[in-house]
Structure formats: C-alpha cells, structure tokens
Design a protein around this motif. Structure first.
Motif, short mmCIF file in Angstrom:
data_model
loop_
_atom_site.label_atom_id
_atom_site.label_comp_id
_atom_site.label_asym_id
_atom_site.label_seq_id
_atom_site.Cartn_x
_atom_site.Cartn_y
_atom_site.Cartn_z
N HIS A 92 0.82 -1.20 0.00
CA HIS A 92 0.00 0.00 0.00
C HIS A 92 0.87 1.26 0.00
N LEU A 93 0.21 2.39 -0.23
CA LEU A 93 0.85 3.71 -0.23
C LEU A 93 0.24 4.54 0.88
N PHE A 94 1.08 5.31 1.56
CA PHE A 94 0.59 6.27 2.55
C PHE A 94 1.24 7.61 2.24
N SER A 95 0.44 8.69 2.21
CA SER A 95 0.98 10.02 1.98
C SER A 95 0.18 11.04 2.77
N VAL A 96 0.79 12.20 3.00
CA VAL A 96 0.16 13.28 3.75
C VAL A 96 0.16 14.53 2.87
N HIS A 97 -0.97 15.22 2.82
CA HIS A 97 -1.12 16.43 2.02
C HIS A 97 -1.75 17.50 2.90
N SER A 98 -1.17 18.71 2.91
CA SER A 98 -1.68 19.78 3.75
C SER A 98 -1.87 21.05 2.94
N GLY A 99 -2.87 21.83 3.34
CA GLY A 99 -3.10 23.13 2.72
C GLY A 99 -4.50 23.63 3.03
N GLY A 100 -4.64 24.93 3.08
CA GLY A 100 -5.96 25.53 3.26
C GLY A 100 -6.66 25.12 4.54
N GLY A 101 -5.90 24.88 5.60
CA GLY A 101 -6.50 24.50 6.88
C GLY A 101 -6.94 23.05 6.96
N LEU A 102 -6.45 22.23 6.06
CA LEU A 102 -6.84 20.82 6.04
C LEU A 102 -5.61 19.95 5.84
N GLN A 103 -5.53 18.86 6.58
CA GLN A 103 -4.50 17.85 6.35
C GLN A 103 -5.22 16.56 5.94
N VAL A 104 -4.72 15.94 4.87
CA VAL A 104 -5.30 14.70 4.39
C VAL A 104 -4.25 13.61 4.47
N ASP A 105 -4.51 12.60 5.30
CA ASP A 105 -3.68 11.40 5.36
C ASP A 105 -4.33 10.40 4.41
N GLN A 106 -3.61 10.03 3.37
CA GLN A 106 -4.16 9.20 2.30
C GLN A 106 -3.50 7.82 2.31
N THR A 107 -4.31 6.79 2.29
CA THR A 107 -3.84 5.42 2.17
C THR A 107 -4.51 4.82 0.94
N LYS A 108 -3.71 4.19 0.06
CA LYS A 108 -4.24 3.58 -1.15
C LYS A 108 -3.69 2.17 -1.29
N PHE A 109 -4.51 1.29 -1.84
CA PHE A 109 -4.04 -0.05 -2.18
C PHE A 109 -4.94 -0.64 -3.26
N ILE A 110 -4.41 -1.67 -3.92
CA ILE A 110 -5.18 -2.42 -4.91
C ILE A 110 -5.12 -3.88 -4.52
N THR A 111 -6.26 -4.52 -4.46
CA THR A 111 -6.31 -5.93 -4.07
C THR A 111 -5.86 -6.82 -5.22
N GLU A 112 -5.63 -8.06 -4.90
CA GLU A 112 -5.24 -9.05 -5.91
C GLU A 112 -6.29 -9.19 -7.01
N ASN A 113 -7.55 -8.87 -6.68
CA ASN A 113 -8.65 -9.05 -7.63
C ASN A 113 -9.19 -7.72 -8.16
N ASN A 114 -8.30 -6.73 -8.32
CA ASN A 114 -8.59 -5.47 -9.01
C ASN A 114 -9.60 -4.55 -8.32
N VAL A 115 -9.49 -4.43 -7.02
CA VAL A 115 -10.28 -3.44 -6.30
C VAL A 115 -9.31 -2.39 -5.76
N ALA A 116 -9.48 -1.15 -6.21
CA ALA A 116 -8.64 -0.04 -5.75
C ALA A 116 -9.38 0.66 -4.61
N VAL A 117 -8.71 0.80 -3.48
CA VAL A 117 -9.32 1.41 -2.30
C VAL A 117 -8.50 2.63 -1.89
N THR A 118 -9.20 3.72 -1.61
CA THR A 118 -8.57 4.94 -1.09
C THR A 118 -9.23 5.28 0.24
N ILE A 119 -8.40 5.49 1.25
CA ILE A 119 -8.88 5.89 2.57
C ILE A 119 -8.30 7.27 2.85
N LEU A 120 -9.17 8.23 3.14
CA LEU A 120 -8.75 9.59 3.41
C LEU A 120 -9.14 9.98 4.83
N LYS A 121 -8.14 10.35 5.62
CA LYS A 121 -8.41 10.91 6.95
C LYS A 121 -8.22 12.41 6.82
#
Length: 168
Positions: free
Chosen positions: A10-39
């Motif tokens: 999986h990938l984890f990244s942090v993005h900040s700006g405009g009074g907001l921080q987004v912690d992003q987690t992304k992954f793709i399953t073995e069977n082609n499901v792409a999931v994005t989780i945003l905190k």
C-alpha cells in the motif's frame, strides 16, 4: 514528500493546505479493487465544510446504480470488457460524480473510504472482492488487505535468512 511511504502492499501520503490535512492510504487488491482511505483533519481555527468529489475517467461509459457509479470499457484490442463500480462511504450521485460533504470541527478528523472495482469475467473473484471491500469500514479494509497480502507471501515465497538485511 518526507511523509510519503510506499510499501509493497500500500501507499501512505500526507497532504496539507488551506487549513486541512489529508492522510491518504491507497491499495489495490489481488482481484482489481482499488481502495482509497482519506483521513481529513481540520488544522484551522474554524469549523470547515468540504465537498469531496470522486469520479471515473470519461472514457468509461457511465451511469448510476443507486449510489454507485457504474460503467464499462473494452480493453485494448477488445481482449475483454471491464465493468467498473465506484462507491464511497456516505457518497451520493451528483452530476457525473459521487460526492460527499463533510463538516469538521477544529482539531477533529473525519475518515472516508472509496473503492473502485475493475470487474472482469477473466478474474472471477473481482465482483465478490469489490462487494466485500465496499462493505468494510476503512480500518477493516486496510487490515484485510495487509493480512491477505502478507499471507500470499507466506504461502508462496520460501523464507531465507541472509546475513545482510538489505539483500534479504
């Protein structure tokens, strides 16, 4: 960039700006499901309301099935047809996208999860995997991905112990 972590599973990244921080987690399953989780965390002094849009590329023929964005496209040389399903926790159809509006108090966080299934007859488990991940909560989905990914390695790759950790 200093907070980006690219793991094999999986990938984890942090993005900040405009009074907001987004912690992003992304992954793709073995069977082609792409999931994005945003905190999303409100780092500003005031309550903020944000609209989160989610869509699929225009090349995909699209419509809605309830609150899911559905579509299809043929792969190069028409080898197969891929059916797409895009959904997100609390998202609803709006124009050509899914959207969700969130209101976040100062210092508070909201977590949202989106998933896109690339469903094809060539991968029989793709539709079931999409439905399974769609129905999971954000932390449950990430935990399932990590467990299944690690189990695949345990089942398929022999363990070796080498004196140099970098080589191992």
């Amino acid at each position: 960039n200093s907070q980006r972590r690219q793991y094999q599973s999986h990938l984890f990244s942090v993005h900040s700006g405009g009074g907001l921080q987004v912690d992003q987690t992304k992954f793709i399953t073995e069977n082609n499901v792409a999931v994005t989780i945003l905190k999303l965390t409100n780092t500003g002094p005031d309550e903020t309301t944000r609209t989160i849009p989610a869509g699929t590329p225009a090349v995909v023929t699209q419509s809605f099935d309830g609150d899911e964005r559905v579509g299809s496209f043929n792969t190069r040389y028409n080898l197969t047809t891929v059916s797409t399903r895009l959904s997100g926790d609390g998202f609803t159809s709006s124009g050509n996208n899914l959207t969700r509006q969130v209101t976040i108090q100062p210092g508070e966080s909201v977590t949202v999860k989106l998933q896109l299934g690339a469903i094809t007859p060539d991968i029989a488990a793709s539709a079931g995997d999409y439905a399974r991940y769609r129905d999971m909560g954000a932390s449950e989905a990430l935990d399932a991905q990590l467990a299944e990914y690690n189990q695949w390695w345990a089942d398929n790759v022999p363990y070796i112990d080498l004196p140099d950790d970098n080589v191992e």
